[in-house]
Enzyme design. Structure first.
Site, PDB file in Angstrom:
ATOM      1  N   LYS A  93      -2.366  -3.918   4.748  1.00 12.72           N
ATOM      2  CA  LYS A  93      -3.129  -3.193   3.709  1.00 12.72           C
ATOM      3  C   LYS A  93      -2.791  -3.707   2.318  1.00 12.72           C
ATOM      4  CE  LYS A  93      -1.278   0.768   4.735  1.00 12.72           C
ATOM      5  NZ  LYS A  93      -0.388   0.313   5.829  1.00 12.72           N
ATOM      6  N   ARG A 133      -2.890   9.541   3.555  1.00 11.90           N
ATOM      7  CA  ARG A 133      -2.165   9.334   4.812  1.00 11.90           C
ATOM      8  C   ARG A 133      -2.206  10.573   5.682  1.00 11.90           C
ATOM      9  NH1 ARG A 133       1.401   4.999   2.894  1.00 11.90           N
ATOM     10  NH2 ARG A 133       2.512   4.072   4.631  1.00 11.90           N
ATOM     11  N   ARG A 182      13.006  -4.404   2.984  1.00 11.47           N
ATOM     12  CA  ARG A 182      13.082  -2.966   2.703  1.00 11.47           C
ATOM     13  C   ARG A 182      13.891  -2.248   3.777  1.00 11.47           C
ATOM     14  NH1 ARG A 182       6.858  -1.540   1.859  1.00 11.47           N
ATOM     15  NH2 ARG A 182       7.546   0.289   3.019  1.00 11.47           N
ATOM     16  N   ARG A 195       8.001   5.242  11.907  1.00 11.80           N
ATOM     17  CA  ARG A 195       6.824   5.224  11.033  1.00 11.80           C
ATOM     18  C   ARG A 195       5.537   5.058  11.837  1.00 11.80           C
ATOM     19  NH1 ARG A 195       8.383   0.639   7.067  1.00 11.80           N
ATOM     20  NH2 ARG A 195       6.407   1.075   6.042  1.00 11.80           N
ATOM     21  N   ARG A 211       8.824  -9.188   6.911  1.00  9.70           N
ATOM     22  CA  ARG A 211       8.288  -8.897   5.579  1.00  9.70           C
ATOM     23  C   ARG A 211       9.407  -8.982   4.539  1.00  9.70           C
ATOM     24  NH1 ARG A 211       4.608  -3.747   4.177  1.00  9.70           N
ATOM     25  NH2 ARG A 211       6.306  -2.493   5.040  1.00  9.70           N
TER      26      ARG A 211
HETATM   27  P1  ADP Z   1       3.613   0.431   4.248  1.00 10.33           P
HETATM   28  O1  ADP Z   1       2.895  -0.422   3.242  1.00 10.33           O
HETATM   29  O2  ADP Z   1       4.545  -0.372   5.064  1.00 10.33           O
HETATM   30  O3  ADP Z   1       2.717   1.269   5.079  1.00 10.33           O
HETATM   31  P2  ADP Z   1       4.195   2.089   2.001  1.00 10.33           P
HETATM   32  O4  ADP Z   1       4.816   1.275   0.945  1.00 10.33           O
HETATM   33  O5  ADP Z   1       2.744   2.387   1.892  1.00 10.33           O
HETATM   34  O6  ADP Z   1       4.526   1.411   3.395  1.00 10.33           O
HETATM   35  O7  ADP Z   1       4.947   3.468   2.142  1.00 10.33           O
HETATM   36  C1  ADP Z   1       6.347   3.535   2.281  1.00 10.33           C
HETATM   37  C2  ADP Z   1       6.754   4.996   2.460  1.00 10.33           C
HETATM   38  O8  ADP Z   1       6.379   5.741   1.288  1.00 10.33           O
HETATM   39  C3  ADP Z   1       6.099   5.726   3.613  1.00 10.33           C
HETATM   40  O9  ADP Z   1       6.754   5.519   4.852  1.00 10.33           O
HETATM   41  C4  ADP Z   1       6.197   7.185   3.133  1.00 10.33           C
HETATM   42  O10 ADP Z   1       7.512   7.687   3.305  1.00 10.33           O
HETATM   43  C5  ADP Z   1       5.960   7.051   1.632  1.00 10.33           C
HETATM   44  N1  ADP Z   1       4.527   7.197   1.300  1.00 10.33           N
HETATM   45  C6  ADP Z   1       3.713   6.250   0.760  1.00 10.33           C
HETATM   46  N2  ADP Z   1       2.471   6.736   0.590  1.00 10.33           N
HETATM   47  C7  ADP Z   1       2.488   8.015   1.032  1.00 10.33           C
HETATM   48  C8  ADP Z   1       1.514   9.049   1.152  1.00 10.33           C
HETATM   49  N3  ADP Z   1       0.224   8.865   0.774  1.00 10.33           N
HETATM   50  N4  ADP Z   1       1.914  10.254   1.660  1.00 10.33           N
HETATM   51  C9  ADP Z   1       3.173  10.461   2.024  1.00 10.33           C
HETATM   52  N5  ADP Z   1       4.137   9.537   1.977  1.00 10.33           N
HETATM   53  C10 ADP Z   1       3.809   8.322   1.478  1.00 10.33           C
HETATM   54  P1  ADP Z   2       1.035  -2.880   4.760  1.00  9.79           P
HETATM   55  O1  ADP Z   2       0.765  -2.780   3.285  1.00  9.79           O
HETATM   56  O2  ADP Z   2      -0.118  -2.471   5.603  1.00  9.79           O
HETATM   57  O3  ADP Z   2       2.297  -2.206   5.163  1.00  9.79           O
HETATM   58  P2  ADP Z   2       1.620  -5.722   4.197  1.00  9.79           P
HETATM   59  O4  ADP Z   2       0.413  -6.189   3.481  1.00  9.79           O
HETATM   60  O5  ADP Z   2       2.850  -5.505   3.414  1.00  9.79           O
HETATM   61  O6  ADP Z   2       1.261  -4.417   5.100  1.00  9.79           O
HETATM   62  O7  ADP Z   2       1.911  -6.757   5.390  1.00  9.79           O
HETATM   63  C1  ADP Z   2       3.008  -6.566   6.290  1.00  9.79           C
HETATM   64  C2  ADP Z   2       3.656  -7.924   6.585  1.00  9.79           C
HETATM   65  O8  ADP Z   2       2.766  -8.736   7.349  1.00  9.79           O
HETATM   66  C3  ADP Z   2       3.989  -8.738   5.319  1.00  9.79           C
HETATM   67  O9  ADP Z   2       5.153  -9.487   5.593  1.00  9.79           O
HETATM   68  C4  ADP Z   2       2.759  -9.647   5.167  1.00  9.79           C
HETATM   69  O10 ADP Z   2       3.099 -10.874   4.479  1.00  9.79           O
HETATM   70  C5  ADP Z   2       2.389  -9.915   6.622  1.00  9.79           C
HETATM   71  N1  ADP Z   2       0.945 -10.080   6.838  1.00  9.79           N
HETATM   72  C6  ADP Z   2      -0.078  -9.471   6.164  1.00  9.79           C
HETATM   73  N2  ADP Z   2      -1.281  -9.845   6.668  1.00  9.79           N
HETATM   74  C7  ADP Z   2      -1.010 -10.706   7.681  1.00  9.79           C
HETATM   75  C8  ADP Z   2      -1.840 -11.434   8.614  1.00  9.79           C
HETATM   76  N3  ADP Z   2      -3.186 -11.329   8.608  1.00  9.79           N
HETATM   77  N4  ADP Z   2      -1.203 -12.208   9.521  1.00  9.79           N
HETATM   78  C9  ADP Z   2       0.156 -12.296   9.563  1.00  9.79           C
HETATM   79  N5  ADP Z   2       0.984 -11.641   8.721  1.00  9.79           N
HETATM   80  C10 ADP Z   2       0.407 -10.852   7.793  1.00  9.79           C
END
Ligand code: ADP
Ligand code: ADP
Ligand code: ZN
Length: 214
Positions: free
Chosen positions: A13, A88, A160, A171, A127
């Site tokens: 995302k 979420r 992270r 998660r 990541r």
């Molecule tokens: P990822 O990109 O890997 O999905 P995020 O950076 O979006 O992780 O979120 C990291 C953490 O921040 C989540 O596991 C949650 O604890 C918190 N968080 C982020 N966005 C929200 C939301 N909209 N509602 C509740 N918790 C959130």
């Molecule tokens: P989210 O915001 O949904 O948690 P990220 O954009 O941070 O996800 O992506 C999670 C991990 O996967 C990062 O290390 C990113 O560089 C990698 N990644 C993202 N898109 C792709 C893809 N299409 N193929 C392989 N790896 C990817």
């Protein structure tokens, strides 16, 4: 244009949201980035969020919803935005819909980046995140040009705490319980677009822009 990114943690995302923001000249709003910036800054909000984030749990809606609605009422959001990590939960989605309705606005697209759980753990363990500018990399699939240094801002990259495999599993469970129902919510609203997130990240982006229009 107003866009929501949906998908499991690690689906890509953030990666796609950054590219969309650049292409369409709109802000990329990541609730996770906002929480991490607050943790880094030692604010009260950050301290509240940290205990939940470290356990792979969601930060409570009463904290998160107000924060996000504030953010999207700022000046730079007038021409649209891409939301990454919000909503979420169903109550978050309902609050967002109501707030937009109240201003005579609506969301344009909810882009669901679809990646099976089996691919997620590998993505998360590889990541590397920049806590300064929010850029993310992958040691194999999207490596920075210099190891462990952010291409965008030169800061050191980190794994992270919540990307360690035990927390990722938690998660994913939280995602299936609380966030996945949003796919149906936005399908019913008629704005859902699903893309295959297992493709190369440039191909995923091409699939998204094909729908959004260039
Ligand atoms: P990822 O990109 O890997 O999905 P995020 O950076 O979006 O992780 O979120 C990291 C953490 O921040 C989540 O596991 C949650 O604890 C918190 N968080 C982020 N966005 C929200 C939301 N909209 N509602 C509740 N918790 C959130
Ligand atoms: P989210 O915001 O949904 O948690 P990220 O954009 O941070 O996800 O992506 C999670 C991990 O996967 C990062 O290390 C990113 O560089 C990698 N990644 C993202 N898109 C792709 C893809 N299409 N193929 C392989 N790896 C990817
Ligand atoms: Zn950076």
């Amino acid at each position: 244009m107003k866009i929501i990114m949906l998908g499991a943690p690690g689906a890509g995302k953030g990666t796609q949201a950054k590219k969309i923001a650049e292409q369409y000249g709109i802000p990329h709003i990541s609730t996770g980035d906002i929480f991490r910036a607050n943790i880094k800054g030692g604010t009260e909000l950050g301290m509240k969020a940290k205990s939940y984030m470290d356990q792979g749990q969601l930060v409570p809606d009463d904290v998160t919803i107000g924060m996000l609605l504030d953010r999207i009422s700022q000046e730079d959001c007038k021409g649209g935005y891409v939301l990454d990590g919000f909503p979420r939960t169903i109550p978050q989605a309902e609050s967002l819909t109501e707030a937009l309705n109240g201003r005579g606005e609506k969301m344009d697209y909810a882009v669901n980046v679809d990646v099976p759980d089996t691919a997620i753990v590998e993505r998360m363990s590889g990541r590397r995140a920049c806590l300064s500018c929010g850029a993310t990399y992958h040691i194999r699939y999207n490596a920075p040009s210099k190891e462990n240094v952010c291409d965008a801002c030169g800061q050191a990259l980190v794994l992270r705490d919540d990307d360690k495999p035990e927390t990722v599993q938690k998660r994913l469970t939280v995602y299936h319980d609380q966030t996945q129902p949003l796919i149906e919510y936005y399908q019913k609203a008629g704005i859902l677009v699903t893309v295959d997130g297992t493709k190369d990240l440039h191909d995923v982006f091409a699939d998204i822009t094909a729908v959004l229009g260039a």
